[in-house]
Design an enzyme around this catalytic site. Structure first.
Site, PDB file in Angstrom:
ATOM      1  N   GLU A  76       0.846   8.153  -3.250  1.00  0.00           N
ATOM      2  CA  GLU A  76       1.753   7.671  -2.208  1.00  0.00           C
ATOM      3  C   GLU A  76       3.046   8.486  -2.177  1.00  0.00           C
ATOM      4  OE1 GLU A  76       1.120   5.329   0.195  1.00  0.00           O
ATOM      5  OE2 GLU A  76      -0.913   5.503  -0.596  1.00  0.00           O
ATOM      6  N   HIS A 134       0.850  -1.185   0.000  1.00  0.00           N
ATOM      7  CA  HIS A 134       0.000   0.000   0.000  1.00  0.00           C
ATOM      8  C   HIS A 134       0.892   1.244   0.000  1.00  0.00           C
ATOM      9  CE1 HIS A 134      -3.765   2.196   1.814  1.00  0.00           C
ATOM     10  NE2 HIS A 134      -3.122   2.932   0.932  1.00  0.00           N
ATOM     11  N   HIS A 143       3.236  10.789   1.095  1.00  0.00           N
ATOM     12  CA  HIS A 143       4.119  10.131   2.062  1.00  0.00           C
ATOM     13  C   HIS A 143       5.601  10.192   1.683  1.00  0.00           C
ATOM     14  CE1 HIS A 143       0.580   8.550   4.084  1.00  0.00           C
ATOM     15  NE2 HIS A 143       0.134   8.076   2.929  1.00  0.00           N
TER      16      HIS A 143
END
Length: 275
Positions: free
Chosen positions: A141, A83, A145
């Site tokens: 992502e 993920h 992040h």
């Protein structure tokens, strides 16, 4: 076809070089990031590797599209897939969107094969990016992040390479398979036994997220030098260290069973039936 046991050799060689040359100065003052709206965010405390169990996630698929791995079967669906690699704080919060760097797929062209297999999107949705637009799963992502992973991952390529290497090195699917926890649509397994198997292999405690009694996400946590640590959070209200979970005492690991679905492409009103 790429296999999880065959790929890591090349990646881990690069990973070892990258990690050994990266400075980790925990005693110095924290790096401060500035978001696009001027807010300050301090350097993260640890990494959380978030993994998805496709057999659970794909059961929720309502319609298909060309980018949904649940439909095009491009992923390694007998394994946990990635993920994301998330920089987190010890208090249970996390930094996000730490600079203005925009995702550029050309930066990771040499990683596309393993990314498509082990980091597939399991949805047709286009998640939001840090710039007010919609983008790919990888774009989300990286921008949310990955940009907060400095000083460990210095750029987009190193963020994705590092995530792949951590995933390959800490092969949680193999650990569970070796312990007898195999994909099944009939068996239920003791969550405590699954946790113990991972603790014995990595000497750290994972955490889990479940949906209707099935494991949906599994989290492995690491210090900044990628040595395993417990996935425990310190809650500021009471200072108690705990590991939260939405899972019952006995959980399932559903096998991935692709079914005939309708593909809906945004650029056409026609529908195509896929076996």
């Amino acid at each position: 076809m790429l296999s999880l046991s065959a790929i890591p050799i090349l990646f881990l060689l690069q990973f070892t070089i990258f990690i050994s040359s990266t400075p980790f100065n925990h005693a110095s003052g924290a790096i401060i990031f500035h978001t696009k709206d001027g807010q300050e965010q301090r350097e993260f405390d640890y990494f959380k590797l978030a993994l998805q169990w496709p057999g659970t996630v794909c059961k929720g698929t309502r319609h298909c599209c060309s980018s949904n791995g649940c439909c095009n079967r491009s992923g390694a669906f007998g394994d946990f897939t990635i993920h994301g690699l998330w920089p987190d704080y010890n208090d249970g919060t996390w930094p996000a969107c730490c600079n203005g760097k925009i995702f550029d797929e050309k930066e990771i062209l040499t990683l596309l094969d393993p990314l498509k297999k082990y980091w597939p999107s399991l949805s047709c949705s286009s998640p939001s990016t840090c710039h007010g637009s919609k983008g790919s799963f990888w774009a989300h992502e990286w921008e949310k992040h990955g940009t907060c992973s400095y000083p460990v991952a210095h750029d987009e390529y190193n963020y994705f390479l590092t995530t792949l290497n951590v995933y390959f090195k800490y092969n949680v699917t193999k650990v569970l398979n070796d312990a007898g926890y195999l994909p099944s649509n009939t068996e239920k397994y003791p969550l405590g036994g699954i946790i113990s198997a991972i603790q014995n292999a990595f000497h750290a405690t994972p955490s889990f997220g479940c949906k209707k009694g099935a494991v949906e996400e599994l989290y492995l946590c690491f210090y900044k030098d990628f040595k395993p640590r417990d996935c425990a959070e310190s809650h500021s209200q009471n200072g108690i260290i705990s590991s939260r979970s939405s899972c019952p005492k006995y959980v399932s690991l559903p096998a991935y069973e692709p079914k005939a679905r309708i593909f809906e492409f945004a650029d056409s009103s026609r529908q195509y039936l896929s076996a």
